[in-house]
Design an enzyme around this catalytic site. Structure first.
Site, PDB file in Angstrom:
ATOM      1  N   ASP A 127     -34.476 104.884  25.868  1.00  0.00           N
ATOM      2  CA  ASP A 127     -33.225 104.616  25.153  1.00  0.00           C
ATOM      3  C   ASP A 127     -33.375 104.828  23.640  1.00  0.00           C
ATOM      4  O   ASP A 127     -34.440 105.263  23.168  1.00  0.00           O
ATOM      5  CB  ASP A 127     -32.795 103.178  25.498  1.00  0.00           C
ATOM      6  CG  ASP A 127     -31.306 103.051  25.701  1.00  0.00           C
ATOM      7  OD1 ASP A 127     -30.557 103.824  25.106  1.00  0.00           O
ATOM      8  OD2 ASP A 127     -30.899 102.143  26.450  1.00  0.00           O
ATOM      9  N   GLY A 163     -26.303 111.551  23.390  1.00  0.00           N
ATOM     10  CA  GLY A 163     -25.704 112.778  22.852  1.00  0.00           C
ATOM     11  C   GLY A 163     -25.888 112.942  21.345  1.00  0.00           C
ATOM     12  O   GLY A 163     -25.348 113.886  20.756  1.00  0.00           O
ATOM     13  N   ASP A 184     -22.097 104.933  26.900  1.00  0.00           N
ATOM     14  CA  ASP A 184     -22.210 104.271  28.205  1.00  0.00           C
ATOM     15  C   ASP A 184     -20.927 104.362  29.032  1.00  0.00           C
ATOM     16  O   ASP A 184     -19.824 104.231  28.513  1.00  0.00           O
ATOM     17  CB  ASP A 184     -22.539 102.790  28.013  1.00  0.00           C
ATOM     18  CG  ASP A 184     -23.965 102.596  27.540  1.00  0.00           C
ATOM     19  OD1 ASP A 184     -24.611 103.600  27.169  1.00  0.00           O
ATOM     20  OD2 ASP A 184     -24.427 101.447  27.536  1.00  0.00           O
TER      21      ASP A 184
HETATM   22  C1  GLA Z   1     -27.961 101.473  26.510  1.00  0.00           C
HETATM   23  C2  GLA Z   1     -27.995 102.575  27.564  1.00  0.00           C
HETATM   24  C3  GLA Z   1     -27.566 102.014  28.903  1.00  0.00           C
HETATM   25  C4  GLA Z   1     -28.473 100.851  29.306  1.00  0.00           C
HETATM   26  C5  GLA Z   1     -28.477  99.802  28.199  1.00  0.00           C
HETATM   27  C6  GLA Z   1     -29.524  98.732  28.444  1.00  0.00           C
HETATM   28  O1  GLA Z   1     -26.669 101.024  26.257  1.00  0.00           O
HETATM   29  O2  GLA Z   1     -27.158 103.637  27.185  1.00  0.00           O
HETATM   30  O3  GLA Z   1     -27.584 103.020  29.906  1.00  0.00           O
HETATM   31  O4  GLA Z   1     -29.779 101.342  29.518  1.00  0.00           O
HETATM   32  O5  GLA Z   1     -28.760 100.379  26.942  1.00  0.00           O
HETATM   33  O6  GLA Z   1     -29.524  97.765  27.434  1.00  0.00           O
END
Ligand code: GLA
Length: 377
Positions: A127, A163, A184
């Site tokens: 992430d 992205g 997300d």
């Molecule tokens: C980000 C990612 C998600 C998830 C959360 C976990 O928002 O984009 O897909 O992994 O973190 O905290």
């Protein structure tokens, strides 16, 4: 070599968020096998954020699995997942802390890659939260990409920088096998529609060994769980799954696989839809026509390695009506001497042979998907 075709599996985040533990992971592994999801290709079981203690071990500096959620450690969980014939995935972050505020891998990339290898990990989602302003995003992905290559285990590298930083232009060179191209997903129609429509310029960057990841599916969640939101109806889930398949996205289930209804099971194991998604040539879909009056009545076409092609007809608007599918848009002029034979990808039934066009009536938020081929008149 991994990720020749878009990776498929299950990820804990969409439904479970921080409520993960050894028991639900084991039950999910059992359910993936019992529901014939593994047989259909869903091979990775991925634990997302919130799996560790809040701080690293003060002496070894290693990340420690949460002692309450995973009392037997992570190797025990990984061994169980492997015993079911599945592959085991985990999560970390390029920044100082993960998005849910657990230790991130910044400046600990090599130690963490070794730790994941010790767990028997086969997949790492990586992430982008809490990245220091002064640090260079692409460089951090390169660093973990190198660390994974050095760790002695083949680990699928799933980059998740939403992205940013023109990711499709450099992520393949960093060793990733998939890369998140959007923010997300939430379990409602607008969320997945906007994700899909934002992909227009990015599909050509998705190719074998490194795929454009449109985020975990919400199919089958019906508004329950961590990203539950308003939920979707079955037509909307059909549309979501069809878009992910046509656009060649990794297919990571986000619903509770222990409690899937028959509609969901049937949809996500549909052989024709998966054949479109998993086609070995991984050619990008393109927009083969949109309705002149409404944005969002779109036709997408994807060439398949079998000589067939897939056509997806989507009504992403708020009114029912026809979605014109004009065959000149796919490269077939009138009077070329060929027509198009359509098989309904959802049911497997032959729809018919059509010359010049086929304009199906599609209800709002619904779609039709066809496996098509040219036939001589
Ligand atoms: C980000 C990612 C998600 C998830 C959360 C976990 O928002 O984009 O897909 O992994 O973190 O905290």
């Amino acid at each position: 070599m991994i990720a020749k075709t878009p990776p498929m599996g299950f990820n804990t985040w969409n439904t479970f968020g921080k409520d993960i533990n050894e028991q639900m992971i084991k039950e999910s592994a059992d359910a993936i096998v019992a529901n014939k999801l593994l047989e259909a290709g869903y091979e990775y079981l991925v634990i997302d954020d919130c799996w560790s203690e809040k701080e690293r071990d003060p002496v070894t500096k290693k990340i420690i699995p949460d002692r309450t959620k995973f009392p037997n450690g992570m190797k025990a969980v990984s061994d169980y997942v492997h015993s079911k014939g599945l592959k085991f995935g985990m999560y970390s972050c390029a920044g100082l802390r993960t998005c849910a505020d657990y230790p991130g891998s910044f400046d600990h990339e090599y130690l963490d890659a070794e730790t994941f290898a010790e767990y028997g990990c086969d997949f790492l989602k990586y992430d982008f939260c809490f990245k220091p302003e002064s640090a260079n995003g692409p460089h951090l992905y390169r660093r973990m990409g190198m660390a994974l290559r050095a760790c002695g285990r083949e680990i699928l590298f799933s980059a998740c920088n939403w992205g940013c930083d023109n990711v499709p232009e450099w992520i393949r060179s960093a060793g990733a096998h998939m890369w998140r191209s959007t923010g997300d997903i939430f379990d409602n129609f607008e969320s997945f529609k906007n994700i899909a429509l934002s992909q227009a310029g990015k599909l050509g960057y998705s190719a074998p060994y490194c795929f454009n990841d449109m985020d975990m599916l919400t199919v089958g969640m019906y508004g329950n769980g961590n990203v539950g939101s308003a939920g979707c109806n079955d037509a909307e889930y059909r549309t979501q799954f069809a878009l992910w398949c046509l656009f060649g996205s990794p297919l990571m289930l986000g619903c509770d696989v222990r409690n899937m209804n028959d509609v969901t099971k049937k949809l996500v194991t549909n052989k024709r839809l998966l054949k479109i998604n998993q086609d070995p040539e991984a050619r990008p879909a393109f927009l083969a026509g949109k309705h002149p009056w409404y944005d969002g009545r779109n036709v997408y076409m994807k060439l398949l390695s079998t000589g067939e092609f897939a056509l997806g007809v989507f009504n992403l608007t708020e009114t029912n009506g026809i979605v014109p599918m004009m065959f000149h848009e796919i490269g077939l002029p009138s009077d070329a001497g060929y027509s198009v034979e359509l098989i309904d990808a959802f049911s497997g039934e032959t729809v018919g042979i059509f010359r010049d066009y086929h304009n199906p009536e599609i209800e709002k938020h619904d779609c039709a998907v066809y496996i098509a081929k040219l036939v001589k008149d």
